[in-house]
Design a protein around this motif. Structure first.
Motif, short mmCIF file in Angstrom:
data_model
loop_
_atom_site.label_atom_id
_atom_site.label_comp_id
_atom_site.label_asym_id
_atom_site.label_seq_id
_atom_site.Cartn_x
_atom_site.Cartn_y
_atom_site.Cartn_z
N ILE A 1 -11.26 -2.42 -1.78
CA ILE A 1 -11.94 -1.25 -2.18
C ILE A 1 -13.28 -1.65 -1.63
O ILE A 1 -14.19 -2.80 -2.48
N GLY A 2 -13.86 -0.24 -1.58
CA GLY A 2 -15.77 -0.82 -1.72
C GLY A 2 -16.30 0.30 -1.99
O GLY A 2 -15.54 1.65 -1.78
N ARG B 1 -15.96 -5.92 5.94
CA ARG B 1 -14.87 -5.00 7.04
C ARG B 1 -14.12 -4.01 6.35
O ARG B 1 -13.77 -3.60 5.45
N GLY B 2 -14.61 -2.96 7.71
CA GLY B 2 -14.16 -1.35 7.67
C GLY B 2 -12.64 -1.43 8.06
O GLY B 2 -12.43 -1.72 8.91
N ARG B 3 -11.77 0.08 8.36
CA ARG B 3 -10.89 0.28 8.80
C ARG B 3 -11.36 0.78 9.91
O ARG B 3 -13.04 0.87 10.41
N GLN C 1 -21.20 -8.56 0.26
CA GLN C 1 -20.90 -8.98 1.50
C GLN C 1 -21.37 -9.55 2.52
O GLN C 1 -22.20 -8.45 2.82
N ILE D 1 -10.91 2.06 1.51
CA ILE D 1 -9.55 1.26 1.00
C ILE D 1 -10.05 0.64 2.72
O ILE D 1 -8.88 1.10 3.44
N LYS E 1 -18.87 10.21 2.08
CA LYS E 1 -18.36 9.27 1.51
C LYS E 1 -18.70 8.29 0.13
O LYS E 1 -19.65 7.98 0.26
N PHE F 1 -18.33 -2.79 6.73
CA PHE F 1 -18.96 -1.83 5.54
C PHE F 1 -20.22 -2.51 4.99
O PHE F 1 -19.54 -4.14 4.57
N SER G 1 -16.75 -11.26 2.92
CA SER G 1 -15.87 -10.25 2.74
C SER G 1 -14.48 -10.82 2.30
O SER G 1 -13.59 -11.84 1.96
N THR G 2 -14.73 -10.13 0.71
CA THR G 2 -13.71 -10.24 -0.28
C THR G 2 -12.23 -10.22 0.39
O THR G 2 -11.16 -11.27 -0.15
N ASN G 3 -11.47 -9.20 1.52
CA ASN G 3 -10.56 -9.72 2.16
C ASN G 3 -10.47 -10.69 2.95
O ASN G 3 -9.17 -11.11 2.66
C1 BTN Z 1 -13.33 1.29 4.71
O1 BTN Z 1 -14.26 2.44 4.84
O2 BTN Z 1 -13.21 1.89 6.27
C2 BTN Z 1 -12.99 0.81 4.30
C3 BTN Z 1 -13.70 0.61 2.97
C4 BTN Z 1 -13.34 -1.58 2.49
C5 BTN Z 1 -14.28 -1.87 2.10
C6 BTN Z 1 -13.55 -3.10 1.07
S1 BTN Z 1 -15.25 -4.02 0.63
C7 BTN Z 1 -13.84 -5.18 -0.47
C8 BTN Z 1 -13.25 -5.24 0.95
N1 BTN Z 1 -13.27 -6.00 1.40
C9 BTN Z 1 -13.62 -6.18 3.10
O3 BTN Z 1 -13.79 -6.96 3.70
N2 BTN Z 1 -13.43 -4.26 3.41
C10 BTN Z 1 -13.02 -4.31 1.52
#
Ligand code: BTN
Length: 263
Positions: A143-144, A55-57, A51, A126, A122, A62, A27-29
């Motif tokens: 951001i994805g 990860r998402g919210r 990835q 973010i 969608k 994601f 995950s880039t985050n």
């Molecule tokens: C969402 O839709 O809830 C948020 C998605 C965010 C995805 C991006 S992809 C780059 C960065 N790394 C991750 O693991 N998540 C975000």
């Protein structure tokens, strides 16, 4: 790909020296968090082709298949307390819409707070994460964005709810060019984040498709029905609920009637 992104960025762009490209990462985050702890500077950018644990919210995953999307994180070290950054996710969504509009001449909507949408589908999302290191607030903006997929590239369960820049524009998408637009839009946003808060949030309010809709809020196991009236400057959603009370909502999942399967 890194060289292609650099080719689309101005020679003097302040972030161009710290762009990290990964063919694959979890995950880039998560990687951005590790770089933050090892002292990476403000404006460090991470981008992956794929990835394995995007990860998402709200703890969701994601989908981040190779060759299809932009999966990017940016590290910011803002010189202000965290409570002045409540609008950061909204400001990032506006910047992402600017970048998409500059790339394909179509402006997506924003589903509060962090979904980029086209119609009822969608396009991306973010995920902003705050870390405090020795009293300094660090921010990771993730951001994805779905770029090159056709409908059949999405898993069947997402097909009715997801779309890509290629699908909405009918054009072939150059991910390096879009990634460079996102980097430029984020650095502009960073420069105006505190000084232009209301102007940024006015654009968010204009683009936010949740405003004026009947919604359903899922929060702590509770389901509440209401109507979304506006978004405050701190990003909170102003909702009047069916029991008569009005609240500014900061957390929880908001579904819009008629979207993502909520009828
Ligand atoms: C969402 O839709 O809830 C948020 C998605 C965010 C995805 C991006 S992809 C780059 C960065 N790394 C991750 O693991 N998540 C975000």
């Amino acid at each position: 790909m890194l060289q292609q992104i650099l080719d689309f960025l101005p020679e003097d762009h302040p972030w161009r020296g710290e762009i990290h490209w990964f063919d694959e990462t979890d995950s880039t985050n998560a990687q951005a968090k590790a770089l933050t702890l090892s002292g990476a500077p403000h404006g460090t950018v991470l981008i992956a082709d794929r990835q394995t644990a995007g990860r998402g919210r709200l703890g969701r995953s994601f989908q981040s298949p190779a060759g299809m999307g932009i999966y990017m994180s940016v590290l910011l070290r803002p010189q202000c307390p965290a409570d002045q950054l409540m609008h950061l996710t909204c400001a990032t969504a506006v910047a992402a819409c600017d970048a998409i509009e500059n790339s394909i001449q179509l402006r997506p909507g924003i589903k509060w707070t962090n979904d980029l949408v086209w119609g009822k589908k969608k396009l991306g999302g973010i995920l902003t994460e705050l870390i405090s290191i020795s009293g300094q607030t660090c921010v990771i903006i993730g951001i994805g964005l779905n770029c090159c997929q056709s409908a059949g590239d999405f898993p069947e369960d997402l097909r009715d709810m997801a779309c890509s820049l290629a699908m909405i524009s009918g054009r072939k998408i150059n991910r390096a060019a879009v990634a460079a637009q996102i980097i430029m839009a984020l650095s502009d946003m960073d420069a105006r984040l505190l000084s232009d808060k209301t102007a940024i949030m006015d654009i968010y309010r204009r683009d936010c498709i949740t405003v004026g809709k009947d919604i359903c809020l899922l929060r702590g196991g509770e389901v509440l029905y209401g109507h979304a009236h506006s978004v405050c400057d701190d990003g909170a959603l102003l909702v009047s609920f069916s029991d008569g009370h009005t609240e500014t909502v900061n957390s929880g999942e908001v579904s819009i009637r008629g979207m993502y399967g909520y009828v």
